[in-house]
Enzyme design. Structure first.
Site, PDB file in Angstrom:
ATOM      1  N   ASP A  67      -9.639  -6.072   8.038  1.00 29.63           N
ATOM      2  CA  ASP A  67      -9.002  -5.019   7.246  1.00 29.63           C
ATOM      3  C   ASP A  67      -9.196  -3.644   7.859  1.00 29.63           C
ATOM      4  O   ASP A  67      -8.468  -2.706   7.515  1.00 29.63           O
ATOM      5  CB  ASP A  67      -9.583  -5.002   5.836  1.00 29.63           C
ATOM      6  CG  ASP A  67      -9.286  -6.264   5.065  1.00 29.63           C
ATOM      7  OD1 ASP A  67      -8.128  -6.703   5.074  1.00 29.63           O
ATOM      8  OD2 ASP A  67     -10.223  -6.823   4.465  1.00 29.63           O
ATOM      9  N   ASP A 119       0.816  -1.232   0.000  1.00 33.73           N
ATOM     10  CA  ASP A 119       0.000   0.000   0.000  1.00 33.73           C
ATOM     11  C   ASP A 119       0.841   1.269   0.000  1.00 33.73           C
ATOM     12  O   ASP A 119       0.456   2.269   0.609  1.00 33.73           O
ATOM     13  CB  ASP A 119      -0.925   0.042   1.223  1.00 33.73           C
ATOM     14  CG  ASP A 119      -1.865  -1.141   1.290  1.00 33.73           C
ATOM     15  OD1 ASP A 119      -2.234  -1.645   0.224  1.00 33.73           O
ATOM     16  OD2 ASP A 119      -2.219  -1.550   2.396  1.00 33.73           O
TER      17      ASP A 119
END
Length: 581
Positions: A520, A296
């Protein structure tokens, strides 16, 4: 990839066990045939009711072979029901496993592995003998017969050295993979969880405190010591996610980190340097350590900066200060300098970088980071895709070149001009791209298959109707998300392909880098001291933003903070697993 748990008490029959976690090591060099020989390790990795999973490592101790056939016979009525990395057939009690196009060549001392699921009727003894290309592997070298069954599997040193630098081409080949005991215990405590609790998952280092551990959490040394205990006499891979960049994940909130955008020095000295010092300890030199470096991060500097409709101010800051580039470069240099560490750089997923204006620019960004802070391209062993994401491994019911009534699949709402339909095609294309930019031609790819199975009753069995390109794609696609941009705790997702080595050309392994069952992000705001914010993409009532086409989030309700255990998600992942459990 091998799938193994720590060995239990050893029984008879070549010093092996036949319960879950069993291993069998069989050696052979037939009399009068000194140039032929084999070693087989047969491991029962999981066992439940009338089913079991097994992993087989084949080592050629004779002359090189271009293809191989392994044969054995079951004594208790066992039946192979599903296999991978080999073509497995069974006639009565006799089982034959043949090599595939990508794993048939075995040099002297070379190894490969395959696995399968099977059924049993209560007794599940390991096979007594194996034949490799007609050579019986039925004991130690006849010139040195053992007087008692071994208590640990003997080893045969490889006759060919690893490549320069001490690293092997594919760290997963011929190796077992570390089973994280913290995750395994949580999974096993869930109803039905013992079916998968012995699968290998990664250790996430996403805070400085997790390097040393404490407060009931294992630190890095604790995990490496546990890995040594699991290793035994074979090869073992330990998977680490290195994930604590300054200003981490600038396009989301749920995965924000503890370090501010300017704290690059703290990242280097208090996070990367301590990790490197531990990994460099000679005590751990026998482990193969795989690092997934800073997910990410780098792609955000391409897709979520000014000039893009998806831009965020935080990503503009990180591009301007250069700390993503500096941090990744520093991590690659420090960790890649350790002989037994294999760096894999995060390369997003096809639903993020598969468009023309994202794909090449991201590959260039990877090269920039890999040559920053003293690093070189040689410090990158490979790339990992789909980390903690849900993109289907392979869409079988439609191809990117298909068309319906003259309209290309690329024009469907789901594909939306993307060049790729799934992770396997994307990973192989990204590999070719980075090699063209100067990365090593032998660079390998990992695909996170922990949550991209998309099985269950909603899984299509064939292509969609050809009334329109959208009906064709939507009716046939396995990935049932509302939008490719949805990433948080997706409803309907299932466990994907089990971890395995060398499953396809250019792919080092399918891995479970994201431990299934770990959230998540929270469905609502939860105060915490980990720097993790509330992202509306984790709220099931959220109607979306430009990054997901202003669609519903598709997230499950009542989720805890990122990384915390989410039982409801774990149950859904098992229910929708493909291949089914």
């Amino acid at each position: 990839m091998s799938r193994i748990i720590p060995r239990t008490a050893l029984l008879a029959a070549l010093g092996l066990v036949t319960a879950a976690g069993a291993t069998a090591t069989v050696f052979g060099t037939p009399a009068g045939a000194a140039t032929a020989g084999c070693k087989v390790e047969y491991r029962i990795t999981n066992q439940w009711n009338t089913g079991f999973g097994a992993d087989v490592v084949v080592t050629n101790t004779g002359d090189p072979v271009a293809a191989w056939t392994l044969e054995w016979t079951y004594a208790n009525g066992q039946q192979v029901t599903q296999g991978w990395n080999a073509a497995i057939t069974q006639s009565g009690a006799a089982v034959t496993a043949k090599s595939l196009s990508y794993n048939g060549s075995l040099a002297t001392g070379g190894s490969t592995s395959f696995g399968f699921n099977g059924s049993h009727t209560g007794t599940n003894a390991v096979p007594a003998t194996f034949k490799l290309n007609g050579v019986t592997c039925n004991g130690a070298d006849p010139t040195q017969p053992p007087t008692t069954p071994p208590t640990t599997p003997p080893t045969t040193p490889p006759t060919t050295p690893p490549p320069s630098g001490g690293k092997v081409d594919n760290p997963y080949a011929g190796a077992r993979v570390y089973v994280n005991p913290e995750w395994s215990a949580k999974a096993a405590a869930e109803p039905g969880g013992t079916r998968v609790s012995n699968q290998p998952t990664a250790v996430w280092l996403d805070r400085i405190a997790l390097v040393t551990g404490g407060s009931g959490k294992m630190g890095l040394r604790d995990h490496l010591d546990a890995a040594l205990a699991q290793k035994g006499s074979g090869e073992l891979v330990v998977q680490l996610v290195v994930y604590d960049l300054p200003g981490r994940d600038c396009s989301a909130l749920a995965s924000n980190g503890e370090l501010g955008p300017t704290e690059i020095d703290k990242y280097k000295t208090q996070f990367i340097d301590p990790i490197a010092a531990i990994l460099a300890d000679p005590k751990y030199a026998g482990l193969r350590i795989v690092t997934a470096v800073e997910i990410d991060s780098l792609p955000n500097l391409v897709t979520n900066v000014s000039g893009r409709p998806t831009a965020t101010p935080a990503c503009d800051v990180m591009k301007a200060n250069g700390n993503y580039i500096k941090g990744v470069g520093y991590a690659l240099n420090k960790l890649g300098s350790i002989a037994n560490v294999y760096n894999y750089v995060d390369a997003g997923h096809h639903g993020w970088l598969g468009w023309d204006d994202n794909f090449g620019a991201s590959a260039e960004m990877f090269k920039q980071a890999a040559t920053a802070e003293g690093s070189t391209l040689s410090k990158v062993h490979g790339f990992i895709v789909n980390t903690a994401n849900f993109s289907a491994l392979k869409e079988d019911n439609f191809k990117i070149d298909d068309s319906v009534g003259g309209t290309s699949v690329r024009q469907s709402k789901w594909v939306d001009w993307n060049r790729y339909t799934d992770e396997l095609s994307y990973a192989q294309a990204m590999r070719a791209k980075v090699v063209s930019l100067g990365f090593d031609p032998g660079v390998g790819m990992l695909i996170d298959t922990s949550r991209n199975g998309w099985g269950g009753t909603a899984r299509p069995t064939g292509p969609g109707a050809t009334t329109s390109v959208d009906s064709y794609v939507n009716g046939g696609r396995y990935d049932r998300r509302i939008h490719l941009g949805n990433w948080c705790n997706q409803a309907g997702a299932g466990l994907g392909e089990r971890p395995q080595a060398a499953p396809a050309p250019g792919i080092d392994a399918y891995v479970w880098m994201k431990p299934p069952g770990e959230s998540d992000g929270a469905s609502k705001e939860i105060p915490n001291n980990e720097g993790k914010g509330f992202d509306r993409m984790c709220d099931p009532t959220y109607t979306g933003n430009v990054r997901n086409g202003n669609s519903m989030s598709g997230a499950l309700p009542d989720a805890p903070l990122a990384g915390q255990w989410f039982p409801a998600q774990f149950q859904e992942l098992m229910k929708n697993a493909y291949p089914a459990l």
